[in-house]
Motif scaffolding. Structure first.
Motif, PDB file in Angstrom:
ATOM      1  N   PHE A 128       0.867  -1.073  -0.049  1.00  0.00           N
ATOM      2  CA  PHE A 128       0.030   0.144  -0.004  1.00  0.00           C
ATOM      3  C   PHE A 128       0.806   1.218  -0.093  1.00  0.00           C
ATOM      4  N   ILE A 188       1.009   5.455   0.566  1.00  0.00           N
ATOM      5  CA  ILE A 188       0.110   6.637   0.992  1.00  0.00           C
ATOM      6  C   ILE A 188       1.292   7.856   1.020  1.00  0.00           C
ATOM      7  N   THR A 214       3.829   0.575   2.606  1.00  0.00           N
ATOM      8  CA  THR A 214       3.642  -0.356   3.678  1.00  0.00           C
ATOM      9  C   THR A 214       3.534  -1.827   2.776  1.00  0.00           C
ATOM     10  N   ALA A 252       1.958  -5.018   3.231  1.00  0.00           N
ATOM     11  CA  ALA A 252       1.130  -5.836   4.096  1.00  0.00           C
ATOM     12  C   ALA A 252       1.257  -7.299   3.988  1.00  0.00           C
ATOM     13  N   SER A 266      -2.226  -7.118  15.489  1.00  0.00           N
ATOM     14  CA  SER A 266      -2.914  -6.175  14.799  1.00  0.00           C
ATOM     15  C   SER A 266      -2.045  -5.395  13.738  1.00  0.00           C
ATOM     16  N   GLY A 267      -2.062  -5.377  12.484  1.00  0.00           N
ATOM     17  CA  GLY A 267      -1.363  -4.736  11.676  1.00  0.00           C
ATOM     18  C   GLY A 267      -0.256  -5.873  10.842  1.00  0.00           C
ATOM     19  N   SER A 268      -0.704  -7.120  11.171  1.00  0.00           N
ATOM     20  CA  SER A 268       0.101  -8.121  10.565  1.00  0.00           C
ATOM     21  C   SER A 268      -0.304  -8.455   9.285  1.00  0.00           C
ATOM     22  N   GLY A 269      -1.457  -8.348   8.692  1.00  0.00           N
ATOM     23  CA  GLY A 269      -1.755  -8.380   7.434  1.00  0.00           C
ATOM     24  C   GLY A 269      -2.782  -9.259   7.107  1.00  0.00           C
ATOM     25  N   LYS A 270      -3.649  -9.694   8.466  1.00  0.00           N
ATOM     26  CA  LYS A 270      -4.853 -10.776   8.563  1.00  0.00           C
ATOM     27  C   LYS A 270      -5.834 -10.439   7.496  1.00  0.00           C
ATOM     28  N   SER A 271      -6.492  -8.971   7.596  1.00  0.00           N
ATOM     29  CA  SER A 271      -7.438  -8.707   6.784  1.00  0.00           C
ATOM     30  C   SER A 271      -7.034  -8.529   5.360  1.00  0.00           C
TER      31      SER A 271
HETATM   32  P1  ADP Z   1      -4.593  -7.116  10.183  1.00  0.00           P
HETATM   33  O1  ADP Z   1      -5.866  -7.547   9.912  1.00  0.00           O
HETATM   34  O2  ADP Z   1      -3.478  -8.123  10.763  1.00  0.00           O
HETATM   35  O3  ADP Z   1      -5.051  -5.893  11.571  1.00  0.00           O
HETATM   36  P2  ADP Z   1      -4.264  -5.487   8.017  1.00  0.00           P
HETATM   37  O4  ADP Z   1      -4.177  -6.612   6.702  1.00  0.00           O
HETATM   38  O5  ADP Z   1      -5.429  -4.616   8.333  1.00  0.00           O
HETATM   39  O6  ADP Z   1      -3.961  -6.196   9.290  1.00  0.00           O
HETATM   40  O7  ADP Z   1      -3.119  -4.380   7.958  1.00  0.00           O
HETATM   41  C1  ADP Z   1      -1.665  -4.769   7.390  1.00  0.00           C
HETATM   42  C2  ADP Z   1      -0.961  -3.612   7.135  1.00  0.00           C
HETATM   43  O8  ADP Z   1      -1.401  -3.077   5.916  1.00  0.00           O
HETATM   44  C3  ADP Z   1      -0.973  -2.499   8.085  1.00  0.00           C
HETATM   45  O9  ADP Z   1       0.349  -1.780   8.341  1.00  0.00           O
HETATM   46  C4  ADP Z   1      -2.157  -1.339   7.404  1.00  0.00           C
HETATM   47  O10 ADP Z   1      -1.891  -0.273   8.133  1.00  0.00           O
HETATM   48  C5  ADP Z   1      -1.931  -1.601   6.058  1.00  0.00           C
HETATM   49  N1  ADP Z   1      -2.892  -1.613   5.484  1.00  0.00           N
HETATM   50  C6  ADP Z   1      -3.960  -2.084   5.261  1.00  0.00           C
HETATM   51  N2  ADP Z   1      -5.142  -1.825   4.418  1.00  0.00           N
HETATM   52  C7  ADP Z   1      -4.443  -0.740   3.969  1.00  0.00           C
HETATM   53  C8  ADP Z   1      -5.049   0.268   3.056  1.00  0.00           C
HETATM   54  N3  ADP Z   1      -6.041   0.089   2.441  1.00  0.00           N
HETATM   55  N4  ADP Z   1      -4.171   1.445   2.697  1.00  0.00           N
HETATM   56  C9  ADP Z   1      -2.990   1.602   3.433  1.00  0.00           C
HETATM   57  N5  ADP Z   1      -2.457   0.820   4.222  1.00  0.00           N
HETATM   58  C10 ADP Z   1      -3.262  -0.262   4.642  1.00  0.00           C
END
Ligand code: ADP
Length: 220
Positions: A13, A15, A20, A22, A42-47
């Motif tokens: 990603f 910005i 980042t 992910a 949190s922030g490890s990439g799960k979503s």
């Molecule tokens: P988790 O689900 O484990 O909390 P995420 O997959 O949401 O982790 O996020 C992984 C990393 O990617 C984080 O550093 C998050 O800030 C970044 N990130 C996720 N989605 C976006 C996005 N749409 N734009 C910018 N950064 C993103």
């Protein structure tokens, strides 16, 4: 053949000037009849991983196969078709139409999948502990109820692959056990289930735990 196969997924990603990473080379397989838990801080990439696995997001590198069919780098329409045929999905963004009640949301999901089954709606809502909230609108639900209603929608058509992000967040212990029983019933029926979760109870019942850290599989 695996129900779900991900090879070396990368997702970046941007910005401004900041990048980042992910996902940094995540590979993962889920078999039919298997429950796999994805854990990690949190922030490890799960979503991001779940979004890429279901074709809702496109990885920048690597690819995903669903029942042996490539999902990545296809047209939106083809991805949507594969998604409808293979997945029940509950992500953090939610999956409820705000103007429809819980019951209507489940019914619509069945209709969209071409599998209307009025008799299944009440037992399904019962299995997620939401019978009493069947006529509630999403805005009238608590956080835990919203997650459970979303899960009912995702489970509505017994999808070959269930992908759910924190399905037991904000639910009490009894409800969590009830949801775990749902996932175990899917395992017994030979269906694949992939759950991102912080719940120890849920992770313990999984066949496999994939731990993410900084976009990589820690225990791979
Ligand atoms: P988790 O689900 O484990 O909390 P995420 O997959 O949401 O982790 O996020 C992984 C990393 O990617 C984080 O550093 C998050 O800030 C970044 N990130 C996720 N989605 C976006 C996005 N749409 N734009 C910018 N950064 C993103």
């Amino acid at each position: 053949m695996h129900a779900l196969d991900a090879y070396e997924l990368y997702r970046f990603f941007h910005i401004g000037d900041d990048e980042t990473a992910a996902l940094r080379g995540v590979s993962l397989q889920v078999c039919a009849g298997e429950i796999v838990a994805v854990t990690g801080p949190s922030g490890s990439g799960k979503s991001t991983l779940l979004a890429c696995l279901t074709g809702l997001d496109e990885p920048d590198g690597g690819h995903v196969e669903v029942a042996g069919v490539r999902l990545t780098r296809r047209s939106q329409a083809n991805r949507a078709r594969l998604r409808r045929a293979n997945f029940g999905i509950l992500l953090q963004s939610g999956n409820l139409f705000p103007h429809l009640t819980v019951e209507q949301n489940v019914r619509l999901q069945m209709q969209l999948a071409g599998k209307p089954d009025e008799k299944r709606i009440a037992p399904l809502l019962d299995s997620v502990g939401l019978v009493a909230r069947a006529r509630a609108l999403p805005t009238e639900l608590s956080g835990g109820e919203t997650a459970r209603a979303g899960l009912a929608v995702a489970l509505a058509c017994d999808p070959p692959i269930l992908v759910a992000d924190e399905p037991t967040a904000e639910v009490d212990r009894d409800t969590e056990l009830r949801l775990i029983a749902q996932f175990e019933a899917r395992r017994a029926a030979g269906l694949a289930t992939l759950l991102a979760t912080h719940s120890k109870a849920l992770a313990q019942r999984a066949d496999r735990i994939v731990r993410l850290k900084d976009g990589r599989v820690e225990n791979g």
